[in-house]
Design a protein around this motif. Structure first.
Motif, PDB file in Angstrom:
ATOM      1  N   PHE A  95       8.220  -5.588  12.653  1.00 51.83           N
ATOM      2  CA  PHE A  95       9.020  -4.486  13.197  1.00 51.83           C
ATOM      3  C   PHE A  95       8.342  -3.126  13.021  1.00 51.83           C
ATOM      4  CE2 PHE A  95      10.487  -4.552   8.778  1.00 51.83           C
ATOM      5  CZ  PHE A  95      10.502  -3.199   8.460  1.00 51.83           C
ATOM      6  N   ALA A  96       7.300  -3.048  12.179  1.00 53.37           N
ATOM      7  CA  ALA A  96       6.658  -1.767  11.892  1.00 53.37           C
ATOM      8  C   ALA A  96       5.152  -1.871  12.048  1.00 53.37           C
ATOM      9  CB  ALA A  96       6.988  -1.302  10.476  1.00 53.37           C
ATOM     10  N   ARG A  97       4.533  -0.756  12.446  1.00 52.16           N
ATOM     11  CA  ARG A  97       3.082  -0.684  12.509  1.00 52.16           C
ATOM     12  C   ARG A  97       2.570  -0.164  11.165  1.00 52.16           C
ATOM     13  NH1 ARG A  97      -0.639   2.752  16.855  1.00 52.16           N
ATOM     14  NH2 ARG A  97      -2.657   2.133  15.991  1.00 52.16           N
ATOM     15  N   PRO A  98       1.693  -0.926  10.489  1.00 49.64           N
ATOM     16  CA  PRO A  98       1.242  -0.501   9.161  1.00 49.64           C
ATOM     17  C   PRO A  98       0.052   0.450   9.206  1.00 49.64           C
ATOM     18  CG  PRO A  98       0.367  -2.666   9.655  1.00 49.64           C
ATOM     19  CD  PRO A  98       1.213  -2.276  10.842  1.00 49.64           C
ATOM     20  N   TYR A  99       0.036   1.370   8.264  1.00 49.32           N
ATOM     21  CA  TYR A  99      -1.096   2.262   8.024  1.00 49.32           C
ATOM     22  C   TYR A  99      -1.391   2.248   6.532  1.00 49.32           C
ATOM     23  CZ  TYR A  99      -0.485   4.169  12.734  1.00 49.32           C
ATOM     24  OH  TYR A  99      -0.388   4.309  14.093  1.00 49.32           O
ATOM     25  N   PHE A 100      -2.669   2.244   6.198  1.00 43.62           N
ATOM     26  CA  PHE A 100      -3.073   2.173   4.796  1.00 43.62           C
ATOM     27  C   PHE A 100      -3.961   3.368   4.462  1.00 43.62           C
ATOM     28  CE2 PHE A 100      -2.483  -2.106   6.450  1.00 43.62           C
ATOM     29  CZ  PHE A 100      -1.578  -2.641   5.544  1.00 43.62           C
ATOM     30  N   VAL A 101      -3.585   4.075   3.410  1.00 45.49           N
ATOM     31  CA  VAL A 101      -4.342   5.233   2.927  1.00 45.49           C
ATOM     32  C   VAL A 101      -5.161   4.796   1.720  1.00 45.49           C
ATOM     33  CG1 VAL A 101      -4.133   7.528   1.887  1.00 45.49           C
ATOM     34  CG2 VAL A 101      -2.626   6.876   3.778  1.00 45.49           C
ATOM     35  N   MET A 102      -6.398   5.263   1.627  1.00 44.72           N
ATOM     36  CA  MET A 102      -7.250   4.861   0.514  1.00 44.72           C
ATOM     37  C   MET A 102      -6.936   5.653  -0.745  1.00 44.72           C
ATOM     38  SD  MET A 102     -11.363   4.284   0.173  1.00 44.72           S
ATOM     39  CE  MET A 102     -11.287   3.070   1.465  1.00 44.72           C
ATOM     40  N   GLY A 103      -6.800   4.914  -1.854  1.00 45.00           N
ATOM     41  CA  GLY A 103      -6.606   5.522  -3.159  1.00 45.00           C
ATOM     42  C   GLY A 103      -7.889   5.524  -3.967  1.00 45.00           C
ATOM     43  N   ASN A 104      -7.832   6.145  -5.126  1.00 43.06           N
ATOM     44  CA  ASN A 104      -9.019   6.201  -5.972  1.00 43.06           C
ATOM     45  C   ASN A 104      -9.419   4.831  -6.509  1.00 43.06           C
ATOM     46  OD1 ASN A 104      -6.497   6.771  -7.525  1.00 43.06           O
ATOM     47  ND2 ASN A 104      -7.874   6.655  -9.281  1.00 43.06           N
ATOM     48  N   HIS A 105      -8.455   3.912  -6.655  1.00 44.66           N
ATOM     49  CA  HIS A 105      -8.802   2.581  -7.164  1.00 44.66           C
ATOM     50  C   HIS A 105      -9.552   1.759  -6.122  1.00 44.66           C
ATOM     51  CE1 HIS A 105      -6.859   2.314 -11.188  1.00 44.66           C
ATOM     52  NE2 HIS A 105      -6.290   3.417 -10.740  1.00 44.66           N
ATOM     53  N   GLU A 106      -9.128   1.837  -4.873  1.00 44.55           N
ATOM     54  CA  GLU A 106      -9.892   1.173  -3.814  1.00 44.55           C
ATOM     55  C   GLU A 106     -11.292   1.771  -3.702  1.00 44.55           C
ATOM     56  OE1 GLU A 106      -5.722   0.404  -3.221  1.00 44.55           O
ATOM     57  OE2 GLU A 106      -6.662   2.359  -2.956  1.00 44.55           O
TER      58      GLU A 106
END
Length: 294
Positions: A95-106
Protein backbone atom coordinates in the motif's frame (compact mmCIF):
# COMPACT_ATOMS: atom_id res chain seq x y z
CA UNK A 1 18.25 13.02 -3.96
CA UNK A 2 14.51 12.41 -3.79
CA UNK A 3 11.89 15.17 -4.01
CA UNK A 4 8.27 14.16 -3.42
CA UNK A 5 6.67 17.58 -4.05
CA UNK A 6 7.01 20.29 -6.63
CA UNK A 7 8.80 23.14 -4.90
CA UNK A 8 7.04 25.85 -6.91
CA UNK A 9 3.62 24.53 -6.00
CA UNK A 10 4.51 24.41 -2.33
CA UNK A 11 5.82 27.98 -2.38
CA UNK A 12 2.65 29.15 -4.11
CA UNK A 13 0.52 27.33 -1.55
CA UNK A 14 2.39 29.04 1.30
CA UNK A 15 1.91 32.44 -0.34
CA UNK A 16 -1.82 31.89 -0.76
CA UNK A 17 -2.12 30.88 2.89
CA UNK A 18 -0.38 34.08 3.97
CA UNK A 19 -2.59 36.20 1.68
CA UNK A 20 -5.65 34.58 3.25
CA UNK A 21 -4.29 35.34 6.69
CA UNK A 22 -3.96 31.68 7.61
CA UNK A 23 -1.33 30.36 10.00
CA UNK A 24 1.66 29.05 8.09
CA UNK A 25 1.69 25.50 9.42
CA UNK A 26 4.07 22.94 7.91
CA UNK A 27 2.31 20.62 5.51
CA UNK A 28 2.93 17.56 3.44
CA UNK A 29 2.13 17.73 -0.27
CA UNK A 30 -1.54 17.51 -1.29
CA UNK A 31 -2.89 14.03 -1.87
CA UNK A 32 -0.04 12.27 -0.07
CA UNK A 33 0.48 10.72 3.35
CA UNK A 34 3.83 9.79 4.90
CA UNK A 35 4.76 7.40 7.66
CA UNK A 36 8.30 8.12 8.87
CA UNK A 37 10.02 5.45 10.96
CA UNK A 38 12.87 6.04 13.39
CA UNK A 39 16.01 3.97 13.94
CA UNK A 40 15.10 0.26 13.79
CA UNK A 41 18.54 -1.03 14.82
CA UNK A 42 17.95 -4.70 14.14
CA UNK A 43 14.66 -4.96 16.07
CA UNK A 44 12.66 -7.10 13.66
CA UNK A 45 9.85 -7.87 16.10
CA UNK A 46 9.18 -4.18 16.73
CA UNK A 47 9.40 -3.39 13.03
CA UNK A 48 6.83 -6.03 12.11
CA UNK A 49 4.52 -4.80 14.85
CA UNK A 50 4.90 -1.16 13.79
CA UNK A 51 4.24 -1.91 10.12
CA UNK A 52 1.07 -3.75 11.12
CA UNK A 53 -0.07 -0.76 13.18
CA UNK A 54 0.69 1.59 10.31
CA UNK A 55 -1.29 -0.65 7.95
CA UNK A 56 -4.30 -0.57 10.27
CA UNK A 57 -4.04 3.20 10.69
CA UNK A 58 -3.75 3.81 6.96
CA UNK A 59 -6.81 1.63 6.33
CA UNK A 60 -8.91 3.99 8.49
CA UNK A 61 -7.83 7.10 6.58
CA UNK A 62 -9.04 8.61 3.29
CA UNK A 63 -7.34 7.02 0.29
CA UNK A 64 -4.14 8.83 -0.71
CA UNK A 65 -0.75 8.08 -2.16
CA UNK A 66 1.29 6.72 0.74
CA UNK A 67 5.04 6.80 1.29
CA UNK A 68 6.89 4.84 3.97
CA UNK A 69 10.20 6.41 4.95
CA UNK A 70 12.93 4.78 7.03
CA UNK A 71 15.34 7.28 8.61
CA UNK A 72 18.39 5.04 8.59
CA UNK A 73 20.25 2.88 11.12
CA UNK A 74 18.12 -0.12 10.33
CA UNK A 75 21.09 -2.33 11.28
CA UNK A 76 23.40 -2.89 14.30
CA UNK A 77 22.90 -2.95 18.08
CA UNK A 78 19.66 -4.98 18.02
CA UNK A 79 19.49 -8.78 17.59
CA UNK A 80 18.36 -9.31 13.98
CA UNK A 81 19.85 -6.95 11.41
CA UNK A 82 19.74 -9.68 8.79
CA UNK A 83 16.04 -10.28 9.44
CA UNK A 84 15.29 -6.56 9.21
CA UNK A 85 17.05 -6.26 5.86
CA UNK A 86 15.24 -9.33 4.51
CA UNK A 87 11.89 -7.96 5.70
CA UNK A 88 12.50 -4.55 4.13
CA UNK A 89 13.67 -6.08 0.85
CA UNK A 90 10.92 -8.65 0.45
CA UNK A 91 7.99 -8.29 2.87
CA UNK A 92 6.89 -4.66 3.04
CA UNK A 93 3.17 -4.16 2.31
CA UNK A 94 2.20 -2.91 -1.11
CA UNK A 95 0.00 0.00 0.00
CA UNK A 96 3.01 2.34 0.39
CA UNK A 97 6.06 3.28 -1.64
CA UNK A 98 9.19 2.83 0.51
CA UNK A 99 12.11 5.23 0.77
CA UNK A 100 15.27 4.53 2.73
CA UNK A 101 17.60 7.18 4.16
CA UNK A 102 21.20 6.26 4.94
CA UNK A 103 22.31 6.39 8.56
CA UNK A 104 25.77 6.48 10.04
CA UNK A 105 25.65 2.74 10.80
CA UNK A 106 24.99 1.80 7.18
CA UNK A 107 27.72 4.20 6.12
CA UNK A 108 30.22 2.64 8.55
CA UNK A 109 29.55 -0.91 7.40
CA UNK A 110 29.74 0.01 3.72
CA UNK A 111 32.95 1.97 4.15
CA UNK A 112 34.57 -0.99 5.91
CA UNK A 113 33.34 -3.54 3.38
CA UNK A 114 34.02 -1.53 0.23
CA UNK A 115 36.70 1.07 0.92
CA UNK A 116 38.83 0.55 4.03
CA UNK A 117 38.75 -2.73 5.92
CA UNK A 118 40.45 -1.16 8.94
CA UNK A 119 37.15 0.68 9.61
CA UNK A 120 35.42 -2.61 10.40
CA UNK A 121 36.96 -2.71 13.89
CA UNK A 122 35.26 0.54 14.87
CA UNK A 123 32.02 -0.65 13.26
CA UNK A 124 32.08 -3.83 15.35
CA UNK A 125 32.75 -1.83 18.51
CA UNK A 126 29.74 0.42 17.98
CA UNK A 127 26.99 -2.09 17.39
CA UNK A 128 28.25 -4.00 14.38
CA UNK A 129 28.97 -7.06 16.49
CA UNK A 130 25.24 -7.77 16.80
CA UNK A 131 24.81 -7.33 13.06
CA UNK A 132 27.66 -9.73 12.34
CA UNK A 133 26.21 -12.25 14.77
CA UNK A 134 22.84 -12.14 12.95
CA UNK A 135 24.74 -13.35 9.86
CA UNK A 136 26.34 -16.18 11.80
CA UNK A 137 29.70 -14.55 12.55
CA UNK A 138 30.59 -15.28 16.18
CA UNK A 139 33.11 -13.32 18.28
CA UNK A 140 35.56 -16.21 18.26
CA UNK A 141 35.46 -16.28 14.44
CA UNK A 142 37.11 -12.84 14.34
CA UNK A 143 39.36 -12.96 17.39
CA UNK A 144 43.01 -12.41 16.49
CA UNK A 145 42.30 -11.88 12.81
CA UNK A 146 43.85 -9.19 10.60
CA UNK A 147 41.78 -6.51 8.87
CA UNK A 148 41.92 -8.46 5.62
CA UNK A 149 40.81 -11.66 7.35
CA UNK A 150 37.90 -9.90 9.08
CA UNK A 151 36.82 -8.49 5.74
CA UNK A 152 36.99 -11.88 4.06
CA UNK A 153 34.95 -13.55 6.81
CA UNK A 154 32.26 -10.89 6.66
CA UNK A 155 32.18 -11.09 2.85
CA UNK A 156 31.56 -14.81 3.13
CA UNK A 157 28.56 -14.27 5.42
CA UNK A 158 26.91 -10.98 4.38
CA UNK A 159 25.30 -11.32 0.93
CA UNK A 160 26.38 -8.75 -1.64
CA UNK A 161 22.68 -8.15 -2.36
CA UNK A 162 22.19 -6.94 1.23
CA UNK A 163 25.13 -4.55 0.92
CA UNK A 164 23.80 -3.33 -2.42
CA UNK A 165 20.44 -2.65 -0.79
CA UNK A 166 22.08 -0.53 1.93
CA UNK A 167 24.19 1.32 -0.65
CA UNK A 168 21.02 2.35 -2.50
CA UNK A 169 19.80 4.48 0.41
CA UNK A 170 19.24 8.22 -0.07
CA UNK A 171 20.91 11.13 1.71
CA UNK A 172 17.52 12.70 2.42
CA UNK A 173 13.91 12.86 1.27
CA UNK A 174 11.88 16.06 0.82
CA UNK A 175 8.15 15.82 1.53
CA UNK A 176 6.39 19.18 1.19
CA UNK A 177 7.52 21.40 4.07
CA UNK A 178 9.38 18.48 5.67
CA UNK A 179 12.91 17.15 5.26
CA UNK A 180 13.51 13.52 6.25
CA UNK A 181 17.13 12.87 7.16
CA UNK A 182 19.00 10.56 9.51
CA UNK A 183 20.82 12.88 11.93
CA UNK A 184 20.04 16.50 11.05
CA UNK A 185 21.50 19.44 9.17
CA UNK A 186 24.26 21.99 9.70
CA UNK A 187 22.62 25.31 10.75
CA UNK A 188 23.38 28.21 8.44
CA UNK A 189 23.80 26.07 5.34
CA UNK A 190 21.30 25.50 2.56
CA UNK A 191 20.22 21.97 1.74
CA UNK A 192 22.50 21.88 -1.30
CA UNK A 193 25.46 22.80 0.94
CA UNK A 194 24.92 20.01 3.47
CA UNK A 195 27.55 17.28 3.61
CA UNK A 196 26.79 13.56 3.89
CA UNK A 197 28.71 13.48 7.16
CA UNK A 198 26.47 16.12 8.76
CA UNK A 199 23.31 14.51 7.39
CA UNK A 200 24.29 11.18 8.97
CA UNK A 201 26.30 12.12 12.07
CA UNK A 202 25.50 15.61 13.37
CA UNK A 203 24.15 16.32 16.82
CA UNK A 204 25.27 19.76 17.88
CA UNK A 205 24.83 22.52 16.94
CA UNK A 206 21.74 21.13 15.20
CA UNK A 207 19.82 19.81 18.20
CA UNK A 208 19.83 23.06 20.17
CA UNK A 209 19.63 25.46 17.25
CA UNK A 210 16.59 27.78 17.23
CA UNK A 211 17.03 28.41 13.50
CA UNK A 212 14.50 27.57 10.84
CA UNK A 213 16.13 25.20 8.36
CA UNK A 214 13.94 25.85 5.33
CA UNK A 215 12.02 22.66 6.16
CA UNK A 216 10.91 21.03 9.39
CA UNK A 217 13.61 18.40 9.83
CA UNK A 218 12.35 14.94 10.82
CA UNK A 219 15.27 12.86 12.05
CA UNK A 220 16.53 9.99 14.18
CA UNK A 221 20.09 9.35 15.44
CA UNK A 222 19.77 11.14 18.80
CA UNK A 223 17.80 8.94 21.17
CA UNK A 224 14.90 10.50 23.08
CA UNK A 225 12.51 8.90 25.58
CA UNK A 226 9.52 10.15 23.58
CA UNK A 227 9.30 11.79 20.13
CA UNK A 228 10.51 15.39 20.38
CA UNK A 229 8.41 17.91 18.44
CA UNK A 230 9.78 21.42 18.04
CA UNK A 231 9.08 24.23 15.63
CA UNK A 232 12.11 23.41 13.48
CA UNK A 233 12.68 19.69 14.02
CA UNK A 234 11.04 16.43 15.08
CA UNK A 235 13.01 13.48 16.48
CA UNK A 236 11.49 10.00 16.27
CA UNK A 237 14.40 7.85 17.51
CA UNK A 238 13.12 6.36 20.75
CA UNK A 239 16.01 3.91 21.13
CA UNK A 240 14.20 0.75 20.05
CA UNK A 241 17.11 -1.59 20.75
CA UNK A 242 17.37 -0.52 24.39
CA UNK A 243 13.91 0.89 25.25
CA UNK A 244 11.76 -1.61 23.36
CA UNK A 245 9.84 1.25 21.72
CA UNK A 246 9.95 1.91 17.96
CA UNK A 247 8.26 5.12 16.80
CA UNK A 248 6.84 6.52 13.58
CA UNK A 249 5.44 9.91 12.60
CA UNK A 250 2.41 10.17 10.32
CA UNK A 251 2.15 13.34 8.22
CA UNK A 252 -1.02 14.07 6.26
CA UNK A 253 -1.41 17.69 5.15
CA UNK A 254 -1.02 19.75 8.33
CA UNK A 255 -1.94 16.80 10.56
CA UNK A 256 0.65 14.79 12.48
CA UNK A 257 0.32 11.72 14.63
CA UNK A 258 2.71 9.39 16.43
CA UNK A 259 2.41 5.62 16.09
CA UNK A 260 4.49 3.27 18.25
CA UNK A 261 5.30 -0.39 18.66
CA UNK A 262 6.14 -1.49 22.20
CA UNK A 263 7.95 -4.72 22.96
CA UNK A 264 7.15 -7.15 25.74
CA UNK A 265 8.91 -6.04 28.90
CA UNK A 266 9.90 -2.69 27.42
CA UNK A 267 11.24 -0.25 29.99
CA UNK A 268 9.25 2.53 28.31
CA UNK A 269 9.78 6.29 28.52
CA UNK A 270 12.22 7.67 31.00
CA UNK A 271 14.63 4.73 31.13
CA UNK A 272 18.13 5.83 31.92
CA UNK A 273 20.02 5.41 28.66
CA UNK A 274 23.33 5.13 30.52
CA UNK A 275 22.07 1.95 32.18
CA UNK A 276 21.90 0.17 28.84
CA UNK A 277 24.97 -1.45 27.30
CA UNK A 278 24.80 0.03 23.81
CA UNK A 279 28.42 -0.24 22.74
CA UNK A 280 29.20 3.45 23.14
CA UNK A 281 31.16 2.80 26.32
CA UNK A 282 33.60 0.69 24.31
CA UNK A 283 32.61 -2.53 26.11
CA UNK A 284 31.86 -5.43 23.83
CA UNK A 285 31.32 -9.15 23.75
CA UNK A 286 34.18 -9.16 21.24
CA UNK A 287 36.48 -7.74 23.94
CA UNK A 288 39.08 -5.12 23.03
CA UNK A 289 41.05 -7.08 20.46
CA UNK A 290 39.91 -4.95 17.52
CA UNK A 291 40.63 -1.53 18.97
CA UNK A 292 43.95 -1.03 17.24
CA UNK A 293 45.33 -1.84 13.83
CA UNK A 294 46.09 -5.50 13.30
Amino acid sequence: MVHLADVRNMMAERLFRRLRGERDQPSGPPGKRAYVIGDVHGCLDLLEQLIERISVHNHTQPEKEVVLVFLGDIIDRGPDSRGVIDFLRHELPSFARPYFVMGNHEESLLRGMREDASQLRAWLLHGGEECALSYGVRPKDLAGKSDAQILRILQEHIPSEDLGFLASFHDYVVFGDYLFVHAGVRPGRSLSEQTPRDLRWIREPFLTSPQRFGHVVVHGHSVCAEPVIRRNRICVDTGAYRSGVLSALMIDGTSRETIQAVGVGAAGPGRDAAASSDGRSGRSRFGTWYRGAA
